[in-house]
Scaffold this active site. Structure first.
Site, short mmCIF file in Angstrom:
data_model
loop_
_atom_site.label_atom_id
_atom_site.label_comp_id
_atom_site.label_asym_id
_atom_site.label_seq_id
_atom_site.Cartn_x
_atom_site.Cartn_y
_atom_site.Cartn_z
N MET A 1 0.85 -1.19 0.00
CA MET A 1 0.00 0.00 0.00
C MET A 1 0.89 1.24 0.00
SD MET A 1 -3.42 -0.97 2.08
CE MET A 1 -2.84 -0.72 3.73
N LEU B 1 6.76 2.99 1.53
CA LEU B 1 7.68 1.86 1.67
C LEU B 1 8.78 2.14 2.70
CD1 LEU B 1 8.04 1.01 -2.13
CD2 LEU B 1 6.37 0.16 -0.47
N HIS B 2 9.11 1.10 3.45
CA HIS B 2 10.20 1.17 4.42
C HIS B 2 11.03 -0.10 4.27
CE1 HIS B 2 7.69 -1.59 6.64
NE2 HIS B 2 6.73 -0.69 6.71
N HIS C 1 9.33 -3.45 3.64
CA HIS C 1 8.93 -3.74 2.26
C HIS C 1 10.15 -4.09 1.40
CE1 HIS C 1 5.68 -0.81 3.49
NE2 HIS C 1 4.95 -1.81 3.03
N ASP D 1 2.56 -9.44 9.08
CA ASP D 1 1.10 -9.62 9.01
C ASP D 1 0.83 -11.12 8.92
OD1 ASP D 1 0.24 -6.78 8.87
OD2 ASP D 1 1.48 -6.80 7.08
N SER E 1 6.73 -0.64 10.52
CA SER E 1 5.36 -0.52 10.00
C SER E 1 5.14 0.93 9.59
CB SER E 1 4.36 -0.89 11.10
OG SER E 1 3.09 -0.35 10.82
N SER E 2 4.33 1.11 8.56
CA SER E 2 4.02 2.48 8.13
C SER E 2 3.35 3.25 9.26
CB SER E 2 3.09 2.46 6.92
OG SER E 2 3.75 1.82 5.86
O1 PAF Z 1 -0.04 -5.97 3.58
C1 PAF Z 1 -0.48 -5.02 2.92
O2 PAF Z 1 0.20 -3.98 2.73
C2 PAF Z 1 -1.87 -5.10 2.31
O3 PAF Z 1 -2.74 -5.78 3.15
C3 PAF Z 1 -1.87 -5.70 0.89
C4 PAF Z 1 -1.39 -7.14 0.90
C5 PAF Z 1 -0.98 -4.86 -0.03
C6 PAF Z 1 -3.29 -5.70 0.31
O4 PAF Z 1 -3.79 -4.41 0.20
#
Ligand code: PAF
Length: 276
Positions: free
Chosen positions: A26, A29-30, A33, A146, A181-182
């Site tokens: 989404m 980015l950090h 990611h 997650d 985390s963002s």
């Molecule tokens: O983990 C995330 O950032 C979101 O849940 C995802 C997998 C991009 C779906 O929107």
């Protein structure tokens, strides 16, 4: 690096690629990611990263409107590590009409995060399936941060016979253990110092389970009290079986302890795998 917003253009661009690895995000980015992207790059030459803040996975009172959107910075980071394709559709492209077809999920989607964020995993699974259908990657990387999301995506791929390998990326932590985390950027300086307590609390549970403690309910209860005394509002601290993600029983050896708690209005989640 090619930035593509349209589905037809993306399909055309990817049509001759022998192998594609996909990292859905989404944005904002950090390092967390970037480590997923690193995992993707280890396995495939062509990495596609999607950037889309998915309305379907936010409850009405949640932070959809103010979720950090940092597209230019994100693209700079992605280009620096030679990501080949960024898919950045807008809502009209992914939802040209109201998204009325939504996945029905199994009971595991109603516990833990699903209990406190009803409909969250339905929104996640629906968008992930749409992105899988659009990109048709060979593999996709999801972070263990997650944990429940990773579990549900794995089950979805298995039960719907989707020919995509799901790769799990390790959680990246700050020096004091806080999982990146963002949403960490919502914390003020005092809260940021306190935030490491969530990881520390999970770590203590892990150490006690490894040392032989089987009274999971007591461990969970003590951990919740500890965090509450430090000013947290706790949604759950809970020990689960790693493969079913259902609450653990004494006989289970492969465990995961998961936690979600709020410091003021910032909700943090974390987890630690435990092999006892
Ligand atoms: O983990 C995330 O950032 C979101 O849940 C995802 C997998 C991009 C779906 O929107």
């Amino acid at each position: 690096m090619k930035i593509i917003t349209g589905i037809t253009e993306l399909r055309h661009h990817l049509r001759d690629e022998p192998q594609i690895a996909f990292v859905p995000t989404m944005g904002n980015l950090h390092e967390g990611h970037m480590s997923l992207i690193h995992e993707a790059k280890k396995r495939c030459n062509h990495v596609v990263v999607s950037i889309f803040v998915n309305r379907l996975q936010f409850l009405p009172h949640e932070d959809f409107d103010c979720y950090p959107r940092t597209f230019e910075d994100d693209c700079r980071l992605l280009s620096a590590v030679n990501v080949k394709t960024v898919f950045a559709p807008n809502e009209k492209i992914l939802f040209p009409t109201t998204q009325e077809f939504l996945l029905a999920l199994p009971p595991v989607a109603d516990i833990l995060e699903g209990k406190f964020r009803p409909g969250f995993f339905r929104g996640v699974a629906t968008i992930v399936l749409k992105l899988f259908n659009i990109i048709q990657p060979d593999l996709a990387v999801f972070g263990k941060k997650d944990y429940q999301q990773l579990h549900i995506v794995r089950e979805m791929v298995k039960q719907l016979n989707i020919p995509i390998e799901i790769v799990a990326g390790e959680t990246v932590r700050a020096e004091d253990g806080l999982a990146l985390s963002s949403r960490n950027q919502y914390l003020d300086a005092t809260q940021r110092l306190e935030a490491r307590q969530l990881y520390q609390t999970l770590l203590q549970i892990k150490q006690k389970v490894i040392a032989g403690c089987k009274d999971f309910k007591a461990l969970e209860g003590n951990a919740i009290n500890h965090l509450v005394q430090h000013g947290w509002k706790v949604d759950y601290i809970s020990i689960h079986n790693r493969s079913s993600l259902m609450p653990a029983s004494e006989q289970d050896r492969n465990l995961v302890v998961l936690g979600a708690a709020r410091l003021n209005s910032t909700r943090l989640i974390d987890n630690l795998e435990i092999t006892s």
